[in-house]
Design an enzyme around this catalytic site. Structure first.
Site, mmCIF file in Angstrom:
data_model
loop_
_atom_site.group_PDB
_atom_site.id
_atom_site.type_symbol
_atom_site.label_atom_id
_atom_site.label_comp_id
_atom_site.label_asym_id
_atom_site.label_seq_id
_atom_site.Cartn_x
_atom_site.Cartn_y
_atom_site.Cartn_z
ATOM 1 N N LYS A 111 70.138 -4.244 46.657
ATOM 2 C CA LYS A 111 69.771 -5.288 45.698
ATOM 3 C C LYS A 111 70.813 -5.477 44.598
ATOM 4 O O LYS A 111 70.899 -6.553 43.996
ATOM 5 C CB LYS A 111 68.420 -4.965 45.065
ATOM 6 C CG LYS A 111 67.227 -5.081 46.004
ATOM 7 C CD LYS A 111 66.923 -6.527 46.340
ATOM 8 C CE LYS A 111 65.612 -6.657 47.087
ATOM 9 N NZ LYS A 111 65.275 -8.070 47.379
ATOM 10 N N SER A 353 68.621 0.134 53.863
ATOM 11 C CA SER A 353 68.729 -0.746 52.699
ATOM 12 C C SER A 353 68.438 -0.085 51.362
ATOM 13 O O SER A 353 68.821 -0.623 50.324
ATOM 14 C CB SER A 353 67.798 -1.947 52.879
ATOM 15 O OG SER A 353 66.463 -1.518 53.080
#
Length: 377
Positions: A111, A353
């Site tokens: 992110k 991720s």
């Protein structure tokens, strides 16, 4: 649930958002139809932003991802491709599977890439976002060195340890009842009320382009990659990897939790659909509907979508831990999809991720040194 894999497509350099829905097979889209009364698109804007369609929405292409990579280079880590589980553990043969180690990113997840691209490009100093946690952590981490203020709106299911890290980094947090839709609606309202810049976790052109730098790095380091498995929540990472993959024969496969399969459901319906708030161990992937920016990119470029159960996600996370990877459940979703797909001998990459497990978050909160005091509503 899966969509039928599509054949490799001709290279494209950009995609117009939004445009008319392309047929499911083949996925190559028709050229966007411009209303007769609309003015022709301009080549550039006064701010140097990408060209706009007649609807006033920027064109996005691989060039935007490359620009994002240059912009954020000093703020993010170029994460490594690491050897994944052995073939015997994956029930596959051949060259095995590589793991894109975004759990080693500075904020603990991918992110940071989209957040950095948006904040730097917009020059934002007062920011509001809606987040499940990792996007808020990324923005809070960026904010202090840039002299910016961040308010993060979180829904009821947000992980307490992620909230603690946002606060420790100096971010302001606001809790709201309901799911992701209610969270994002309140964040938009708050940005309008306060005059802050709203930077959503996935549904923004700059965020999508920033997330796409994950794909650029994969294809630069392993150009022989045949398939990339991408965890899919709001769709920013999946759309970004799709942009990075234009002009390359790699297959892009999105992997969703079975309880929150908003993209698989939407592509099957032929239009974005909104689901009720879902319940999954992958707390970062609980989005209720595709974003307006990611959806047409995914629709027109993704090769397949697969869903995985919570049991499969937890099994993949356990497998990663045995290999020394500290991955949160959301970060293990792509590996779970790769194991389920089991495509055999070709080179594949699964994006790990995020690594913001409870242990990692507690350590991050303890070591955070915010430059200002947070407040909580």
């Amino acid at each position: 649930m899966t969509t039928a894999p599509s054949a490799p497509r001709a290279p494209r350099t950009s995609i117009a958002l939004p445009g008319p829905r392309a047929p499911m097979t083949p996925r190559a889209p028709a050229a966007p139809a411009t209303p007769a009364t609309s003015p022709a698109p301009t080549a550039t804007t006064s701010t140097g932003s990408p060209p706009a369609t007649a609807w006033g929405v920027p064109l996005l292409g691989r060039a935007d991802v490359e620009a994002a990579a240059a912009r954020i280079a000093g703020h993010v880590r170029r994460t490594p491709l690491l050897a994944g589980p052995a073939a015997a553990e994956l029930r596959r043969s051949g060259r095995g599977l590589l793991l894109k180690a975004e759990h080693l990113q500075y904020s603990g997840s991918f992110k940071l890439r989209g957040a950095a691209n948006a904040v730097l490009a917009l020059g934002a100093r007062r920011i509001v976002t809606g987040s499940s946690g990792n996007h808020g952590i990324a923005l809070a981490r960026l904010a202090a060195p840039l002299g910016a203020e961040v308010t993060v709106v979180l829904a009821g299911g947000a992980h307490p340890a992620k909230i603690a890290v946002i606060k420790a980094l100096g971010g302001r947090t606001v809790r709201v009842p309901g799911g992701v839709a209610e969270r994002d609606a309140r964040a938009r309202e708050l940005a309008e009320e306060t005059g802050a810049v709203f930077i959503p976790s996935s549904d923004h052109e700059l965020v999508v382009a920033g997330q796409g730098t994950v794909g650029l790095e994969i294809l630069a380091e392993a150009p022989d990659t045949e398939t990339v498995y991408v965890p899919t929540g709001g769709g920013g990472l999946l759309a970004g990897v799709c942009l990075a993959a234009y002009g390359h024969p790699v297959r892009v496969v999105g992997v969703e939790p079975a309880g929150s399969a908003r993209y698989a459901r939407s592509l099957a319906a032929g239009h974005p659909v909104r689901l009720a708030p879902g319940d999954t161990v992958a707390d970062g992937l609980r989005g209720q509907q595709p974003g307006a920016v990611p959806y047409p990119i995914v629709r027109d470029r993704v090769d397949d979508l697969v869903t995985v159960s919570d049991a499969q996600i937890l099994a993949a996370a356990a497998l990663l831990r045995r290999r020394g990877f500290e991955a949160e459940p959301s970060g293990a979703v792509a590996l779970a999809g790769a194991i389920r797909a089991d495509r055999g001998a070709g080179r594949s990459v699964a994006v790990v991720s995020g690594g913001n497990t409870k242990t990692a978050l507690m350590a991050a909160a303890a070591s955070a040194t915010p430059s200002r005091t947070h407040c909580t509503t």
